[in-house]
Write a protein that holds these residues in place. Structure first.
Motif, PDB file in Angstrom:
ATOM      1  N   GLY A 137       2.248   6.525  -5.782  1.00 20.89           N
ATOM      2  CA  GLY A 137       1.852   6.522  -7.178  1.00 20.89           C
ATOM      3  C   GLY A 137       0.382   6.795  -7.360  1.00 20.89           C
ATOM      4  O   GLY A 137      -0.097   7.893  -7.055  1.00 20.89           O
ATOM      5  N   PRO A 138      -0.394   5.781  -7.777  1.00 18.83           N
ATOM      6  CA  PRO A 138      -1.801   6.032  -8.124  1.00 18.83           C
ATOM      7  C   PRO A 138      -2.683   6.430  -6.949  1.00 18.83           C
ATOM      8  O   PRO A 138      -3.755   7.012  -7.167  1.00 18.83           O
ATOM      9  CB  PRO A 138      -2.264   4.690  -8.724  1.00 18.83           C
ATOM     10  N   LEU A 139      -2.283   6.103  -5.710  1.00 19.61           N
ATOM     11  CA  LEU A 139      -3.099   6.480  -4.558  1.00 19.61           C
ATOM     12  C   LEU A 139      -2.557   7.714  -3.830  1.00 19.61           C
ATOM     13  O   LEU A 139      -2.992   8.010  -2.719  1.00 19.61           O
ATOM     14  CB  LEU A 139      -3.205   5.304  -3.577  1.00 19.61           C
ATOM     15  N   ARG A 140      -1.644   8.418  -4.439  1.00 19.37           N
ATOM     16  CA  ARG A 140      -1.110   9.629  -3.809  1.00 19.37           C
ATOM     17  C   ARG A 140      -2.244  10.629  -3.553  1.00 19.37           C
ATOM     18  O   ARG A 140      -2.992  10.998  -4.466  1.00 19.37           O
ATOM     19  CB  ARG A 140      -0.058  10.285  -4.696  1.00 19.37           C
ATOM     20  N   GLY A 141      -2.373  11.050  -2.295  1.00 20.66           N
ATOM     21  CA  GLY A 141      -3.377  12.041  -1.947  1.00 20.66           C
ATOM     22  C   GLY A 141      -4.781  11.513  -1.795  1.00 20.66           C
ATOM     23  O   GLY A 141      -5.698  12.267  -1.432  1.00 20.66           O
ATOM     24  N   VAL A 142      -4.999  10.229  -2.043  1.00 22.97           N
ATOM     25  CA  VAL A 142      -6.343   9.656  -1.925  1.00 22.97           C
ATOM     26  C   VAL A 142      -6.700   9.510  -0.442  1.00 22.97           C
ATOM     27  O   VAL A 142      -5.880   9.058   0.357  1.00 22.97           O
ATOM     28  CB  VAL A 142      -6.413   8.278  -2.622  1.00 22.97           C
ATOM     29  N   PRO A 143      -7.899   9.905  -0.026  1.00 20.51           N
ATOM     30  CA  PRO A 143      -8.279   9.779   1.387  1.00 20.51           C
ATOM     31  C   PRO A 143      -8.416   8.318   1.799  1.00 20.51           C
ATOM     32  O   PRO A 143      -8.997   7.514   1.063  1.00 20.51           O
ATOM     33  CB  PRO A 143      -9.615  10.514   1.470  1.00 20.51           C
ATOM     34  N   LEU A 144      -7.885   7.984   2.977  1.00 24.68           N
ATOM     35  CA  LEU A 144      -7.934   6.629   3.506  1.00 24.68           C
ATOM     36  C   LEU A 144      -8.756   6.580   4.781  1.00 24.68           C
ATOM     37  O   LEU A 144      -8.717   7.508   5.603  1.00 24.68           O
ATOM     38  CB  LEU A 144      -6.526   6.113   3.828  1.00 24.68           C
ATOM     39  N   ALA A 158       0.721   9.470  14.662  1.00 29.64           N
ATOM     40  CA  ALA A 158       1.424   9.137  13.430  1.00 29.64           C
ATOM     41  C   ALA A 158       0.854   9.885  12.228  1.00 29.64           C
ATOM     42  O   ALA A 158       1.597  10.291  11.330  1.00 29.64           O
ATOM     43  CB  ALA A 158       1.383   7.626  13.184  1.00 29.64           C
ATOM     44  N   PHE A 159      -0.470  10.051  12.230  1.00 31.24           N
ATOM     45  CA  PHE A 159      -1.121  10.648  11.055  1.00 31.24           C
ATOM     46  C   PHE A 159      -1.535  12.081  11.374  1.00 31.24           C
ATOM     47  O   PHE A 159      -2.720  12.413  11.422  1.00 31.24           O
ATOM     48  CB  PHE A 159      -2.313   9.790  10.638  1.00 31.24           C
ATOM     49  N   THR A 160      -0.532  12.933  11.588  1.00 30.85           N
ATOM     50  CA  THR A 160      -0.800  14.298  12.036  1.00 30.85           C
ATOM     51  C   THR A 160      -0.626  15.326  10.943  1.00 30.85           C
ATOM     52  O   THR A 160      -0.845  16.509  11.180  1.00 30.85           O
ATOM     53  CB  THR A 160       0.121  14.681  13.213  1.00 30.85           C
ATOM     54  N   GLY A 161      -0.196  14.896   9.758  1.00 32.64           N
ATOM     55  CA  GLY A 161      -0.025  15.866   8.669  1.00 32.64           C
ATOM     56  C   GLY A 161      -1.344  16.497   8.287  1.00 32.64           C
ATOM     57  O   GLY A 161      -2.412  15.939   8.507  1.00 32.64           O
ATOM     58  N   GLU A 162      -1.273  17.642   7.659  1.00 31.74           N
ATOM     59  CA  GLU A 162      -2.491  18.325   7.258  1.00 31.74           C
ATOM     60  C   GLU A 162      -3.232  17.528   6.196  1.00 31.74           C
ATOM     61  O   GLU A 162      -2.637  16.993   5.256  1.00 31.74           O
ATOM     62  CB  GLU A 162      -2.163  19.726   6.716  1.00 31.74           C
ATOM     63  N   VAL A 163      -4.536  17.429   6.348  1.00 31.90           N
ATOM     64  CA  VAL A 163      -5.371  16.762   5.353  1.00 31.90           C
ATOM     65  C   VAL A 163      -5.799  17.795   4.314  1.00 31.90           C
ATOM     66  O   VAL A 163      -6.445  18.787   4.652  1.00 31.90           O
ATOM     67  CB  VAL A 163      -6.612  16.126   6.017  1.00 31.90           C
ATOM     68  N   ALA A 164      -5.405  17.580   3.078  1.00 30.38           N
ATOM     69  CA  ALA A 164      -5.783  18.509   2.017  1.00 30.38           C
ATOM     70  C   ALA A 164      -7.295  18.526   1.825  1.00 30.38           C
ATOM     71  O   ALA A 164      -7.936  17.476   1.823  1.00 30.38           O
ATOM     72  CB  ALA A 164      -5.106  18.110   0.698  1.00 30.38           C
ATOM     73  N   LEU A 215       0.826  -1.204   0.000  1.00 28.09           N
ATOM     74  CA  LEU A 215       0.000   0.000   0.000  1.00 28.09           C
ATOM     75  C   LEU A 215       0.858   1.251   0.000  1.00 28.09           C
ATOM     76  O   LEU A 215       0.553   2.230  -0.700  1.00 28.09           O
ATOM     77  CB  LEU A 215      -0.934  -0.015   1.208  1.00 28.09           C
ATOM     78  N   ALA A 216       1.952   1.234   0.760  1.00 26.74           N
ATOM     79  CA  ALA A 216       2.853   2.384   0.781  1.00 26.74           C
ATOM     80  C   ALA A 216       3.390   2.679  -0.619  1.00 26.74           C
ATOM     81  O   ALA A 216       3.528   3.842  -1.019  1.00 26.74           O
ATOM     82  CB  ALA A 216       4.004   2.135   1.755  1.00 26.74           C
ATOM     83  N   GLY A 217       3.689   1.622  -1.371  1.00 27.40           N
ATOM     84  CA  GLY A 217       4.138   1.825  -2.742  1.00 27.40           C
ATOM     85  C   GLY A 217       3.086   2.497  -3.603  1.00 27.40           C
ATOM     86  O   GLY A 217       3.395   3.368  -4.429  1.00 27.40           O
ATOM     87  N   GLN A 218       1.830   2.128  -3.392  1.00 27.22           N
ATOM     88  CA  GLN A 218       0.736   2.752  -4.141  1.00 27.22           C
ATOM     89  C   GLN A 218       0.525   4.208  -3.724  1.00 27.22           C
ATOM     90  O   GLN A 218       0.109   5.041  -4.535  1.00 27.22           O
ATOM     91  CB  GLN A 218      -0.545   1.961  -3.934  1.00 27.22           C
ATOM     92  N   LEU A 219       0.828   4.512  -2.468  1.00 28.07           N
ATOM     93  CA  LEU A 219       0.652   5.877  -1.983  1.00 28.07           C
ATOM     94  C   LEU A 219       1.635   6.848  -2.629  1.00 28.07           C
ATOM     95  O   LEU A 219       1.425   8.061  -2.621  1.00 28.07           O
ATOM     96  CB  LEU A 219       0.812   5.921  -0.457  1.00 28.07           C
ATOM     97  N   ALA A 276       4.785   6.894   4.491  1.00 26.53           N
ATOM     98  CA  ALA A 276       4.509   6.973   3.056  1.00 26.53           C
ATOM     99  C   ALA A 276       3.582   8.131   2.713  1.00 26.53           C
ATOM    100  O   ALA A 276       3.257   8.335   1.534  1.00 26.53           O
ATOM    101  CB  ALA A 276       3.911   5.660   2.560  1.00 26.53           C
ATOM    102  N   GLY A 277       3.134   8.855   3.716  1.00 28.46           N
ATOM    103  CA  GLY A 277       2.299  10.017   3.477  1.00 28.46           C
ATOM    104  C   GLY A 277       0.826   9.718   3.352  1.00 28.46           C
ATOM    105  O   GLY A 277       0.089  10.460   2.687  1.00 28.46           O
ATOM    106  N   ALA A 278       0.358   8.638   3.992  1.00 33.12           N
ATOM    107  CA  ALA A 278      -1.054   8.289   3.920  1.00 33.12           C
ATOM    108  C   ALA A 278      -1.924   9.460   4.371  1.00 33.12           C
ATOM    109  O   ALA A 278      -1.685  10.055   5.432  1.00 33.12           O
ATOM    110  CB  ALA A 278      -1.338   7.065   4.783  1.00 33.12           C
ATOM    111  N   ARG A 279      -2.916   9.775   3.589  1.00 32.98           N
ATOM    112  CA  ARG A 279      -3.855  10.850   3.917  1.00 32.98           C
ATOM    113  C   ARG A 279      -5.034  10.238   4.695  1.00 32.98           C
ATOM    114  O   ARG A 279      -6.103   9.984   4.168  1.00 32.98           O
ATOM    115  CB  ARG A 279      -4.342  11.520   2.639  1.00 32.98           C
TER     116      ARG A 279
END
Length: 300
Positions: free
Chosen positions: A210-217, A293-299, A204-208, A257-260
């Motif tokens: 690429g095609p899942l970059r920025g996709v809400p999880l 862990a998931f404290t980055g800003e949510v676009a 999943l991190a690999g997809q994040l 991996a930057g999971a949103r």
């Protein structure tokens, strides 16, 4: 203080540690959903939210793994959603209604269950705001039956109903080791399926990137994904699961991996089944690590 709910929709038990922020300034909204209506083996999930909150005070607010502290976050504990005893449809509707406004306001939600069926209502609420939502399930069970005991809505069918909502390719299942042959076949055909949680997190991190970059999880953590030696207080324990450190490495991998991550839940903790009290401690620590862990800003 602005209230994100209608009168009578919420109950106010004790707060999760450091969840002292008011609703308007909160980045995270924490809520409890003490649902227990479709459990099929051992009961006790209705006590999960309260005991996880209580257990949180046995932990520190600081995570040495992440070098972050809950005191640095704006977290609002809204309380438990008041659920009508014996009425499954209304219970799910109330959970969905309670969570819809925080999602609409761009806040992140951490839901404490309760049985796993609460995830269906939470995902429904999140989809209003995030129609391209991808769901990530950490679980010992596939939960992909179409019906269980002729019922379409059950903790054993919850991910089938979620798959109905999000569609093929948008359900990632990490850790299942129990289910019907047909469920595993469906998981491979319509979702992304990994027995090993770290292998799945890496994929999943690999997809994040690429095609899942920025996709809400949306992340759903069934406590029984862990081996019963780690978390015995759950209704349907399944031997052969990962240990606690392995689970955390998988979560950290997704965070790095930057999971949103826009929402999450921790479900199926049944405190009466674990006299040692360690299961609710484990659940509380998972909650802490997710929040940090998931404290980055949510676009938006």
């Amino acid at each position: 203080m602005e209230e994100p709910w209608s009168p009578g929709l919420w109950e106010r038990p004790g707060r999760f540690m450091a969840a002292e922020a008011g609703y308007p300034e909160a980045l995270w909204v924490l809520a409890g959903a003490p649902l227990e209506l479709t459990v099929s083996y051992r009961a006790g999930t209705r006590w999960g939210p309260a005991r996880i909150r209580e257990a949180s005070y046995a932990l520190e607010t600081y995570s040495p793994h992440l070098d972050r502290d809950l005191e640095e976050l704006a977290i609002h504990d809204a309380g438990d959603i008041a659920l009508p005893l014996g009425n499954l449809g209304q219970s799910l509707a109330r959970i969905e209604a309670a969570l819809r406004r925080p999602y609409a306001g761009g806040k992140r939600v951490l839901l404490l269950g309760g049985e796993h069926l609460v995830t269906l209502a939470a995902v429904n609420a999140a989809l209003d705001r995030y129609p391209d939502l991808v769901v990530v399930q950490l679980d010992a069970h596939t939960d992909l039956r179409d019906r269980y005991l002729d019922e379409p809505y059950s903790h054993a069918t919850v991910m089938r109903r979620v798959l109905d909502l999000v569609g093929p390719g948008r359900l990632w299942q990490l850790g299942p080791r129990s289910g019907l042959r047909e469920e595993f076949q469906l998981a491979r055909e319509q979702g992304r399926f990994y027995h090993d949680v770290e292998e799945g997190a890496d994929a999943l991190a690999g997809q994040l990137a690429g095609p899942l970059r920025g996709v809400p999880l949306y992340l759903t953590v069934d406590i029984d994904v862990l081996d019963p030696s780690v978390a015995p207080g759950t209704g349907t324990p399944e031997p052969g699961g990962p240990d606690f450190a392995t689970l955390l490495r998988a979560l950290y991998r997704l965070a790095r991996a930057g999971a949103r991550l826009v929402g999450a839940d921790i479900v199926e903790t049944a405190p009466p089944l674990d006299p040692s009290g360690r299961t609710e401690i484990v659940a509380a620590k998972i909650a802490r690590e997710i929040l940090l862990a998931f404290t980055g800003e949510v676009a938006q």
